[in-house]
Write an enzyme that holds these catalytic residues in place. Structure first.
Site, PDB file in Angstrom:
ATOM      1  N   GLY A  90      39.848  48.704  41.285  1.00  0.00           N
ATOM      2  CA  GLY A  90      39.147  47.432  41.216  1.00  0.00           C
ATOM      3  C   GLY A  90      38.893  47.010  39.787  1.00  0.00           C
ATOM      4  O   GLY A  90      38.895  47.826  38.876  1.00  0.00           O
ATOM      5  N   TYR A 112      34.003  38.561  41.496  1.00  0.00           N
ATOM      6  CA  TYR A 112      33.826  39.945  41.958  1.00  0.00           C
ATOM      7  C   TYR A 112      33.052  39.956  43.288  1.00  0.00           C
ATOM      8  O   TYR A 112      33.448  40.635  44.244  1.00  0.00           O
ATOM      9  CB  TYR A 112      33.086  40.747  40.890  1.00  0.00           C
ATOM     10  CG  TYR A 112      32.936  42.220  41.183  1.00  0.00           C
ATOM     11  CD1 TYR A 112      33.992  43.103  40.967  1.00  0.00           C
ATOM     12  CD2 TYR A 112      31.740  42.736  41.673  1.00  0.00           C
ATOM     13  CE1 TYR A 112      33.857  44.456  41.223  1.00  0.00           C
ATOM     14  CE2 TYR A 112      31.594  44.094  41.932  1.00  0.00           C
ATOM     15  CZ  TYR A 112      32.661  44.947  41.701  1.00  0.00           C
ATOM     16  OH  TYR A 112      32.525  46.292  41.967  1.00  0.00           O
TER      17      TYR A 112
HETATM   18  P1  NDP Z   1      36.598  52.148  36.586  1.00  0.00           P
HETATM   19  O1  NDP Z   1      36.733  50.905  35.755  1.00  0.00           O
HETATM   20  O2  NDP Z   1      36.086  53.382  35.960  1.00  0.00           O
HETATM   21  O3  NDP Z   1      37.969  52.469  37.330  1.00  0.00           O
HETATM   22  C1  NDP Z   1      38.717  51.446  37.917  1.00  0.00           C
HETATM   23  C2  NDP Z   1      40.015  52.055  38.380  1.00  0.00           C
HETATM   24  O4  NDP Z   1      40.787  51.011  38.984  1.00  0.00           O
HETATM   25  C3  NDP Z   1      40.830  52.618  37.236  1.00  0.00           C
HETATM   26  O5  NDP Z   1      41.461  53.789  37.668  1.00  0.00           O
HETATM   27  C4  NDP Z   1      41.831  51.519  36.957  1.00  0.00           C
HETATM   28  O6  NDP Z   1      43.063  51.982  36.443  1.00  0.00           O
HETATM   29  C5  NDP Z   1      42.080  51.044  38.385  1.00  0.00           C
HETATM   30  N1  NDP Z   1      42.733  49.747  38.420  1.00  0.00           N
HETATM   31  C6  NDP Z   1      42.307  48.558  37.943  1.00  0.00           C
HETATM   32  N2  NDP Z   1      43.228  47.621  38.160  1.00  0.00           N
HETATM   33  C7  NDP Z   1      44.266  48.228  38.793  1.00  0.00           C
HETATM   34  C8  NDP Z   1      45.515  47.806  39.288  1.00  0.00           C
HETATM   35  N3  NDP Z   1      45.921  46.519  39.171  1.00  0.00           N
HETATM   36  N4  NDP Z   1      46.322  48.708  39.893  1.00  0.00           N
HETATM   37  C9  NDP Z   1      45.950  49.997  40.006  1.00  0.00           C
HETATM   38  N5  NDP Z   1      44.791  50.478  39.548  1.00  0.00           N
HETATM   39  C10 NDP Z   1      43.960  49.592  38.947  1.00  0.00           C
HETATM   40  O7  NDP Z   1      35.663  51.670  37.799  1.00  0.00           O
HETATM   41  P2  NDP Z   1      34.936  52.474  38.983  1.00  0.00           P
HETATM   42  O8  NDP Z   1      35.485  53.834  39.127  1.00  0.00           O
HETATM   43  O9  NDP Z   1      33.487  52.283  38.804  1.00  0.00           O
HETATM   44  O10 NDP Z   1      35.373  51.549  40.199  1.00  0.00           O
HETATM   45  C11 NDP Z   1      36.084  52.025  41.318  1.00  0.00           C
HETATM   46  C12 NDP Z   1      35.779  51.109  42.498  1.00  0.00           C
HETATM   47  O11 NDP Z   1      34.397  51.195  42.802  1.00  0.00           O
HETATM   48  C13 NDP Z   1      36.084  49.635  42.211  1.00  0.00           C
HETATM   49  O12 NDP Z   1      36.652  49.050  43.358  1.00  0.00           O
HETATM   50  C14 NDP Z   1      34.710  49.053  41.956  1.00  0.00           C
HETATM   51  O13 NDP Z   1      34.637  47.688  42.223  1.00  0.00           O
HETATM   52  C15 NDP Z   1      33.859  49.876  42.895  1.00  0.00           C
HETATM   53  N6  NDP Z   1      32.444  49.906  42.579  1.00  0.00           N
HETATM   54  C16 NDP Z   1      31.994  50.396  41.375  1.00  0.00           C
HETATM   55  C17 NDP Z   1      30.650  50.379  41.084  1.00  0.00           C
HETATM   56  C18 NDP Z   1      30.093  50.878  39.792  1.00  0.00           C
HETATM   57  O14 NDP Z   1      28.911  50.635  39.511  1.00  0.00           O
HETATM   58  N7  NDP Z   1      30.846  51.590  38.983  1.00  0.00           N
HETATM   59  C19 NDP Z   1      29.673  49.844  42.040  1.00  0.00           C
HETATM   60  C20 NDP Z   1      30.256  49.402  43.276  1.00  0.00           C
HETATM   61  C21 NDP Z   1      31.590  49.429  43.517  1.00  0.00           C
HETATM   62  P3  NDP Z   1      43.510  51.837  34.903  1.00  0.00           P
HETATM   63  O15 NDP Z   1      43.071  53.111  34.223  1.00  0.00           O
HETATM   64  O16 NDP Z   1      44.988  51.688  34.981  1.00  0.00           O
HETATM   65  O17 NDP Z   1      42.819  50.633  34.349  1.00  0.00           O
END
Ligand code: NDP
Length: 252
Positions: free
Chosen positions: A93, A156
């Site tokens: 995401g 978002y």
């Molecule tokens: P991070 O930013 O740490 O990680 C996001 C991950 O998504 C990375 O591995 C990134 O990969 C990957 N990603 C982004 N765009 C793409 C794409 N086009 N194709 C493949 N992979 C992609 O965020 P989080 O771990 O916190 O988030 C994970 C999920 O949890 C998300 O859906 C987020 O919305 C949700 N979430 C997070 C919260 C928070 O407070 N952290 C709260 C609620 C929900 P790359 O390294 O290539 O960029």
């Protein structure tokens, strides 16, 4: 169908870091074979290297979730290497912010195509593979923002609210085929995506004061719940959005 003895692997998107990396590692620790899908083809960049005994259960594949062909190829590769596909965790995401009056259409579409369209495409491409295994479980990673209105966060919030509708609809459509679909919506979790707020002292204090449980969940806690869904056989739990935010989004 959802146990560690299940036939096949569980594919997880966005495993380079954060919650996705934690989910992949927790599933592997519990004995599942895990397809680790990341844009760069390398997972766990912000974690210590996984133990050697986990390595054979972690199948790395390159996948950008905004690329339909890449999703199809990666899921088929995981199914082939893992003896079929029994699960999918849509975790990847992005979170772009800005005042709605100035937010570009391109930025809006980037958020939607990653957080919502990418999830739909991954579910659609996983469907025949899950059916071939007699069913399975899809877990989408939503957000408590999906039920809130948040300034400067329209794209978002819309994408995460959309996941609840997608989850319900797929659960209804694919339930007869033994495919359950859940939407797990965490609160603030300290990762790259939220660090810009949580590291500002004033924001951190304000946010922590509003969480009835006193602290946000960790990525590991989110991962434990995802793994529990797969470890338990709970076919009647489907179509639901489950909030894991320490009570933040229900507190007045
Ligand atoms: P991070 O930013 O740490 O990680 C996001 C991950 O998504 C990375 O591995 C990134 O990969 C990957 N990603 C982004 N765009 C793409 C794409 N086009 N194709 C493949 N992979 C992609 O965020 P989080 O771990 O916190 O988030 C994970 C999920 O949890 C998300 O859906 C987020 O919305 C949700 N979430 C997070 C919260 C928070 O407070 N952290 C709260 C609620 C929900 P790359 O390294 O290539 O960029």
């Amino acid at each position: 169908m959802h146990s560690a003895n299940a036939q096949g692997a569980i594919a997880v998107t966005g495993t380079s870091r954060g919650i996705g990396a934690a989910i992949a590692l927790e599933l592997a620790r519990r004995g599942f074979v895990v397809g680790c899908l990341s844009r760069g083809g390398r997972s766990f960049l912000d974690e210590p290297a996984p133990d050697d005994d986990l390595r054979p259960r972690l199948l790395e594949e390159t996948c950008d979730v905004t690329d339909e062909a890449a999703i199809r190829r990666a899921l088929h590769a995981v199914a082939e290497r893992g003896g079929g596909l029994c699960g999918l965790v849509n975790n990847a995401g992005v979170h772009l912010i800005g005042p709605a009056a100035e937010f570009s259409t391109a930025d809006f579409q980037q958020v939607l195509s990653t957080n919502l369209t990418g999830v739909f495409v991954a579910c659609r491409e996983a469907y025949p593979l899950l059916r071939a295994q007699g069913g399975g479980l899809i877990v989408n990673i939503g957000s408590f923002f999906g039920r809130l209105g948040v300034r400067h966060t329209a794209a978002y919030c819309a994408s995460k609210a959309g996941l609840s509708g997608l989850t319900r609809s797929l659960a209804v459509e694919w339930g007869p085929e033994g495919i359950a679909v859940l939407n797990l919506a965490p609160g603030y979790v300290e990762t790259e995506i939220s660090r810009k707020w949580l590291h500002k002292d004033w924001a951190r204090e304000r946010i922590l004061a509003r969480i009835p449980a006193g602290r946000p969940p960790t990525g590991e806690a989110v991962a434990r719940l995802v793994a529990a869904f797969y470890a338990e056989r709970l076919p009647y739990l489907t179509g639901e959005t489950i909030y894991m935010d320490g009570g933040l989004s229900v507190s007045h």
